[in-house]
Design a protein around this motif. Structure first.
Motif, PDB file in Angstrom:
ATOM      1  N   ASP A   3       0.974  -1.172  -0.019  1.00 28.44           N
ATOM      2  CA  ASP A   3      -0.056   0.090   0.172  1.00 28.44           C
ATOM      3  C   ASP A   3       0.928   1.100  -0.022  1.00 28.44           C
ATOM      4  O   ASP A   3       0.300   2.329  -0.321  1.00 28.44           O
ATOM      5  N   TRP A   8       0.683   4.029 -10.222  1.00 26.14           N
ATOM      6  CA  TRP A   8      -0.344   4.985 -10.666  1.00 26.14           C
ATOM      7  C   TRP A   8      -0.537   4.568 -11.911  1.00 26.14           C
ATOM      8  O   TRP A   8      -0.104   4.738 -12.994  1.00 26.14           O
ATOM      9  N   ARG A  18     -10.908  11.076  -3.663  1.00 25.01           N
ATOM     10  CA  ARG A  18     -10.085  11.263  -2.634  1.00 25.01           C
ATOM     11  C   ARG A  18      -9.062   9.942  -2.631  1.00 25.01           C
ATOM     12  O   ARG A  18      -9.408   8.933  -2.741  1.00 25.01           O
ATOM     13  N   GLY A  19      -7.636  10.200  -2.884  1.00 28.01           N
ATOM     14  CA  GLY A  19      -6.826   9.336  -2.831  1.00 28.01           C
ATOM     15  C   GLY A  19      -6.114   9.143  -4.528  1.00 28.01           C
ATOM     16  O   GLY A  19      -5.094   8.470  -4.616  1.00 28.01           O
ATOM     17  N   ASP A  20      -6.876   9.920  -5.494  1.00 30.88           N
ATOM     18  CA  ASP A  20      -6.429   9.764  -6.910  1.00 30.88           C
ATOM     19  C   ASP A  20      -5.524  10.956  -6.927  1.00 30.88           C
ATOM     20  O   ASP A  20      -5.409  12.098  -6.231  1.00 30.88           O
ATOM     21  N   ASN A  46      -2.522  15.825  -6.088  1.00 34.87           N
ATOM     22  CA  ASN A  46      -2.708  14.432  -5.534  1.00 34.87           C
ATOM     23  C   ASN A  46      -3.525  14.785  -4.273  1.00 34.87           C
ATOM     24  O   ASN A  46      -3.250  15.519  -3.434  1.00 34.87           O
ATOM     25  N   THR A  47      -4.834  14.286  -4.364  1.00 34.41           N
ATOM     26  CA  THR A  47      -5.989  14.373  -3.318  1.00 34.41           C
ATOM     27  C   THR A  47      -5.606  14.050  -1.861  1.00 34.41           C
ATOM     28  O   THR A  47      -6.504  14.520  -1.200  1.00 34.41           O
ATOM     29  N   LEU A  48      -4.479  13.231  -1.753  1.00 40.95           N
ATOM     30  CA  LEU A  48      -4.005  12.892  -0.493  1.00 40.95           C
ATOM     31  C   LEU A  48      -3.092  13.814  -0.020  1.00 40.95           C
ATOM     32  O   LEU A  48      -3.116  13.848   1.558  1.00 40.95           O
ATOM     33  N   ASN A  49      -2.654  14.823  -0.702  1.00 38.54           N
ATOM     34  CA  ASN A  49      -1.615  15.675  -0.114  1.00 38.54           C
ATOM     35  C   ASN A  49      -2.245  16.968  -0.183  1.00 38.54           C
ATOM     36  O   ASN A  49      -2.001  17.851  -1.173  1.00 38.54           O
ATOM     37  N   GLU A  50      -2.908  17.362   0.751  1.00 31.71           N
ATOM     38  CA  GLU A  50      -3.743  18.636   0.586  1.00 31.71           C
ATOM     39  C   GLU A  50      -2.609  20.089   0.907  1.00 31.71           C
ATOM     40  O   GLU A  50      -3.202  20.995   0.913  1.00 31.71           O
ATOM     41  N   LYS A  98      -5.199   6.526 -10.839  1.00 30.67           N
ATOM     42  CA  LYS A  98      -5.641   5.780  -9.519  1.00 30.67           C
ATOM     43  C   LYS A  98      -4.487   4.794  -9.218  1.00 30.67           C
ATOM     44  O   LYS A  98      -3.947   4.192  -9.736  1.00 30.67           O
TER      45      LYS A  98
END
Length: 132
Positions: A3, A8, A18-20, A46-50, A98
């Motif tokens: 994980d 990608w 979120r996560g993509d 990167n939607t995880l790195n806000e 993704k």
């Protein structure tokens, strides 16, 4: 470990979750005219790195491939706002990546062993426990 090291994969005709990772064309407009210095081609988010563009992430989640949407963001547009010109920003979703789990094959194991610095059987045993 699987994980932590996703592959990608470009996915067409999908929505951004979120996560993509989304790749966008961002365009700044004033009075319906595009302003090149307020526009960015190939903006990757990167939607995880806000921390990169925190004000835009919630606005782009759920966008569809090729969709155009107005977004409220802060840009370096002070010279325009001082003149009373308020820019409007739009994004077009160009690509969606993704995360997928890598295939657990010999090549993957060899690459991880190099990255993890595993040189002996004892280290390998600890690695296998972490992997599972």
């Amino acid at each position: 470990i699987l994980d932590e090291n996703p592959i990608w994969e470009l996915v067409k005709n999908t929505t951004l979750e979120r996560g993509d990772i989304g790749v966008f064309f961002l365009a700044g407009f004033i009075n319906a005219n595009i302003i090149p210095e307020l526009s960015i081609n190939q903006l990757e988010i990167n939607t995880l790195n806000e921390s990169v563009h925190p004000e835009i992430v919630d606005q782009i989640i759920g966008m569809s491939y090729n969709q155009i949407q107005r977004v409220d963001i802060k840009m370096n547009d002070q010279e325009y706002t001082k003149k009373g010109q308020i820019p409007e920003y739009y994004v077009k979703l160009l690509e969606v990546y993704k995360p997928t789990r890598p295939t657990l094959d010999d090549d993957f194991i060899q690459n991880v062993l190099k990255i993890e610095g595993i040189n002996n059987v004892n280290d390998f045993s600890k690695f296998v426990v972490r992997l599972l």
